[in-house]
Design a protein around this motif. Sequence first.
Motif, short mmCIF file in Angstrom:
data_model
loop_
_atom_site.label_atom_id
_atom_site.label_comp_id
_atom_site.label_asym_id
_atom_site.label_seq_id
_atom_site.Cartn_x
_atom_site.Cartn_y
_atom_site.Cartn_z
N ALA A 185 0.84 -1.21 0.00
CA ALA A 185 0.00 0.00 0.00
C ALA A 185 0.87 1.25 0.00
O ALA A 185 0.59 2.23 -0.72
CB ALA A 185 -0.93 -0.01 1.21
N GLU A 186 1.96 1.23 0.78
CA GLU A 186 2.90 2.35 0.80
C GLU A 186 3.61 2.47 -0.54
O GLU A 186 3.89 3.59 -1.01
CB GLU A 186 3.91 2.17 1.93
CG GLU A 186 3.35 2.35 3.32
CD GLU A 186 4.39 2.10 4.40
OE1 GLU A 186 5.57 1.84 4.05
OE2 GLU A 186 4.04 2.15 5.60
N GLN A 252 -4.03 -5.75 -6.09
CA GLN A 252 -4.77 -4.49 -5.95
C GLN A 252 -3.82 -3.30 -5.91
O GLN A 252 -4.08 -2.25 -6.53
CB GLN A 252 -5.63 -4.53 -4.67
CG GLN A 252 -6.91 -5.33 -4.79
CD GLN A 252 -7.68 -5.40 -3.49
OE1 GLN A 252 -7.08 -5.46 -2.40
NE2 GLN A 252 -9.00 -5.43 -3.57
N ALA A 253 -2.71 -3.44 -5.17
CA ALA A 253 -1.73 -2.35 -5.09
C ALA A 253 -1.10 -2.09 -6.46
O ALA A 253 -0.93 -0.92 -6.86
CB ALA A 253 -0.66 -2.71 -4.06
N TYR A 254 -0.77 -3.15 -7.16
CA TYR A 254 -0.18 -2.99 -8.50
C TYR A 254 -1.19 -2.36 -9.46
O TYR A 254 -0.84 -1.50 -10.28
CB TYR A 254 0.31 -4.33 -9.04
CG TYR A 254 1.75 -4.62 -8.70
CD1 TYR A 254 2.77 -4.37 -9.61
CD2 TYR A 254 2.11 -5.15 -7.46
CE1 TYR A 254 4.09 -4.62 -9.31
CE2 TYR A 254 3.43 -5.40 -7.14
CZ TYR A 254 4.43 -5.14 -8.07
OH TYR A 254 5.74 -5.37 -7.76
N LYS A 255 -2.41 -2.81 -9.35
CA LYS A 255 -3.48 -2.26 -10.21
C LYS A 255 -3.64 -0.77 -9.96
O LYS A 255 -3.83 0.03 -10.90
CB LYS A 255 -4.79 -3.01 -9.92
CG LYS A 255 -5.95 -2.65 -10.85
CD LYS A 255 -7.15 -3.52 -10.51
CE LYS A 255 -8.37 -3.11 -11.31
NZ LYS A 255 -8.20 -3.42 -12.75
N GLU A 256 -3.52 -0.37 -8.70
CA GLU A 256 -3.63 1.04 -8.35
C GLU A 256 -2.48 1.85 -8.96
O GLU A 256 -2.68 2.96 -9.47
CB GLU A 256 -3.63 1.19 -6.82
CG GLU A 256 -3.88 2.61 -6.34
CD GLU A 256 -3.94 2.70 -4.83
OE1 GLU A 256 -3.93 3.84 -4.31
OE2 GLU A 256 -3.98 1.64 -4.17
N ILE A 257 -1.27 1.29 -8.92
CA ILE A 257 -0.11 1.98 -9.50
C ILE A 257 -0.31 2.22 -10.99
O ILE A 257 -0.08 3.32 -11.51
CB ILE A 257 1.18 1.16 -9.26
CG1 ILE A 257 1.54 1.16 -7.77
CG2 ILE A 257 2.34 1.73 -10.08
CD1 ILE A 257 2.69 0.21 -7.42
N PHE A 258 -0.75 1.17 -11.70
CA PHE A 258 -0.81 1.24 -13.16
C PHE A 258 -2.08 1.88 -13.69
O PHE A 258 -2.19 2.13 -14.89
CB PHE A 258 -0.61 -0.16 -13.74
CG PHE A 258 0.82 -0.61 -13.70
CD1 PHE A 258 1.68 -0.35 -14.76
CD2 PHE A 258 1.33 -1.27 -12.59
CE1 PHE A 258 3.00 -0.74 -14.72
CE2 PHE A 258 2.66 -1.67 -12.54
CZ PHE A 258 3.51 -1.40 -13.61
N GLU A 418 -2.91 -9.31 -16.76
CA GLU A 418 -4.21 -8.82 -17.25
C GLU A 418 -5.00 -8.15 -16.12
O GLU A 418 -5.68 -7.14 -16.35
CB GLU A 418 -5.00 -9.98 -17.84
CG GLU A 418 -4.44 -10.48 -19.17
CD GLU A 418 -5.31 -11.57 -19.78
OE1 GLU A 418 -6.25 -12.03 -19.09
OE2 GLU A 418 -5.04 -11.95 -20.93
N ILE A 419 -4.90 -8.70 -14.92
CA ILE A 419 -5.58 -8.08 -13.77
C ILE A 419 -4.99 -6.70 -13.50
O ILE A 419 -5.71 -5.72 -13.30
CB ILE A 419 -5.45 -8.98 -12.52
CG1 ILE A 419 -6.29 -10.26 -12.69
CG2 ILE A 419 -5.87 -8.22 -11.27
CD1 ILE A 419 -6.06 -11.30 -11.62
N ILE A 420 -3.67 -6.61 -13.49
CA ILE A 420 -2.99 -5.35 -13.19
C ILE A 420 -3.35 -4.26 -14.20
O ILE A 420 -3.56 -3.10 -13.83
CB ILE A 420 -1.46 -5.56 -13.15
CG1 ILE A 420 -1.08 -6.40 -11.90
CG2 ILE A 420 -0.70 -4.24 -13.15
CD1 ILE A 420 0.34 -6.92 -11.90
#
Length: 469
Positions: A185-186, A252-258, A418-420
Amino acid sequence: MLRSSYQKGERKLQKSFIKKTRVRLWMAVALLIAGLAWGTTYAAAPKVKIKVWTMNRHDAEYMTAMVNQFNKQNKDNIEIVYQIFTDNYQQTLDLAYATGEAPDVFMDATGVYEKRLPAGDLAALDSYLTPAFKKRFGNGAFLDGINMEKGSIYSLPAIGTTPRLIYNKSIFKRAGIKSPPRTVAEMARDAKLISTKLSKEGIFGYAQNFKNPTQALSRSVDYIMMRSGGVREGYDFKTGKFDFTGYKPILQAYKEIFSSNGAFPGCESLDIDPLRTQFAAGKIGMYISWTHSEPGVYQNQFPTKEAWDMAPLPTIRGVKGSNRINLAGRFWLMNSKTKSPKDAWKVMEFLYSDSLLGGYYERGLGLVMVPSAVKKAKKPETVQKWPAIQFDKHDKIWPNIPLNVRPEGKDMYQVFAEIIFGATDLDRGLADLNARYNQAFDKAVSEHKSTRIVYPNFNPAEPGKVFQK
């Protein structure tokens, strides 16, 4: 009287003939020697060429020099043909085996040993290993499920590595970030912050080499999962089943980044070396890669003046597991179908020699795990520059997951990617992986192509306990 004179004359002629014959013979020998001296040569036996493949480019300068020295000095008429395949190494190896062009000796990498061993493509090394040679590797160097199978040794330890977060200290400081992230998350928060503040200068928070999802995610998401106390490559040792559910907060964290401009543009098609060139140019805040490679990359391959460092990987909610030491018991593998096994082994001896590994360690090209080589070598400067490069109490050897599990359709890394990038729903994607992987696993077990591995008391913080008899 006449007969006596004739006999004397005959003996005189014989002596003269013998003397002249000796002179002619000596002249012939002299001419032969002279001819050789003046350049009359005979064709030398052709050298035995042993093809060696690696995916490491960071050590190319050192390894090429050592190989050239071997080719010039070895007395066994061997020539090493050394080839580097940084990108798509596993796929290139698959193609080489399919076309009968596989190398004689090749480096292990993610999934290579697990795929090639059950296919019968790896040569057992036991017949070549003397007690003195094995002693160099120390106690506990040969483990079932790591470099041994059914009592046979298929590889030896050499260089150990594990992932770390690679980050640009100057970029972090400019963005007001005091320390590297401890949780995913950080990491997402910091990536977005860097991009928000510095993207106008072409600087972005995070990057990963997604052109090859397996290479990108097997060095990042997988290890974050293990360090967080979860499964390895989706496999739960406690239940003996695949369960990808625990990856959800990481993805979820990776998806948020991208999805929030937190990542370097074009990561979907980015290979590792182009990523490194951008990091060396000060355009990327952080990424995840191996301890053995990055120091050499930024000292030799892509020299940089940027102030960078390494940090432990972030976790979901604290360290509850451990980082798997990759290549801990394996490094070089021999092709079981090599046409020159004895010569291939002589090349393996060279690649595992104290002189080669000692120089490798001193130059900071990797953390050598062979006691006899480290004992003779000087402490590398890289350890002083980047202390986190060293193994710590959370870096451990993990058991292998079951072999020969091949689900139909896309593999875990393709689905993760694909999720990311928003092409597949997170919950549906993980549920689909659970179903397909367990179906493929059950089928492989029923067909005696795989074995269900269960450790009821498995502890991801102390995974090595499963090796204790």
